[in-house]
Write an enzyme that holds these catalytic residues in place. Structure first.
Site, short mmCIF file in Angstrom:
data_model
loop_
_atom_site.label_atom_id
_atom_site.label_comp_id
_atom_site.label_asym_id
_atom_site.label_seq_id
_atom_site.Cartn_x
_atom_site.Cartn_y
_atom_site.Cartn_z
N PHE A 118 0.81 -1.23 0.00
CA PHE A 118 0.00 0.00 0.00
C PHE A 118 0.84 1.27 0.00
CE2 PHE A 118 -0.07 -2.04 4.20
CZ PHE A 118 0.64 -1.12 4.97
N VAL A 144 2.26 7.33 2.92
CA VAL A 144 1.29 7.48 4.01
C VAL A 144 0.41 6.24 4.01
CG1 VAL A 144 -0.63 8.85 4.91
CG2 VAL A 144 1.28 10.00 3.78
N GLY A 191 2.18 3.10 -3.96
CA GLY A 191 1.55 4.17 -4.73
C GLY A 191 0.81 5.18 -3.89
N HIS A 192 0.92 5.11 -2.58
CA HIS A 192 0.16 5.99 -1.68
C HIS A 192 1.12 6.67 -0.73
CE1 HIS A 192 -2.97 7.07 1.34
NE2 HIS A 192 -3.77 6.98 0.31
N PHE A 193 1.82 7.59 -1.05
CA PHE A 193 1.95 8.32 -2.30
C PHE A 193 3.41 8.31 -2.70
CE2 PHE A 193 -1.58 10.14 0.09
CZ PHE A 193 -2.61 10.04 -0.83
#
Length: 136
Positions: A42, A52, A45-47
């Site tokens: 997770f 986060v 790509g976050h972010f």
């Protein structure tokens, strides 16, 4: 409980098992810990450049720790989300942070259970809310 013992209650495996340890406290509350390593799926790509932990992942960690409260009812069964209410996010969770989870049973009726849970990092609340589960 360590990960092996947690897997005797939860069906989660691999990247979806989001607890390092869990236990039932003398206070009757479920407790758990998870340290965000930074290489989890997770964060990818976050972010980009600003990792986060997504709020829904925080909710999942609270839910998994809460299953310690329902260990007897879950013998050979799977608990599924039935609802998520009153959820608030107050602090970002970043790689290296250790989430400390506490949840308590609010009420149950038949095979539906409602818990109040919160996740903290260094004593600060990151996420809190009420989580409903059904054990069919």
């Amino acid at each position: 409980m360590n990960k092996e013992q947690i897997m005797q209650i939860l069906p989660h495996r691999g990247s979806m098992l989001l607890l390092d340890e869990a236990w039932l406290g003398e206070d009757g509350a479920a407790h758990g810990k998870y340290t965000a390593r930074g290489d989890e799926w997770f964060f990818d790509g976050h972010f980009p450049g600003n990792p986060v932990m997504p709020g829904v992942v925080q909710c999942e960690i609270i839910a998994q720790a809460s299953c310690v409260l329902l260990a007897e009812q879950m013998q050979g069964k799977t608990a599924y989300y039935a609802g998520i209410d009153k959820v608030r996010f107050r602090r970002m969770v970043r790689p290296g942070d250790t989430l400390e989870i506490t949840s308590t049973l609010v009420r149950s009726k038949l095979n539906v259970y409602v818990v109040k849970g919160e996740a903290r990092v260094e004593g600060e609340i990151c996420a809190s809310g009420e989580f409903s589960f059904i054990i069919p």
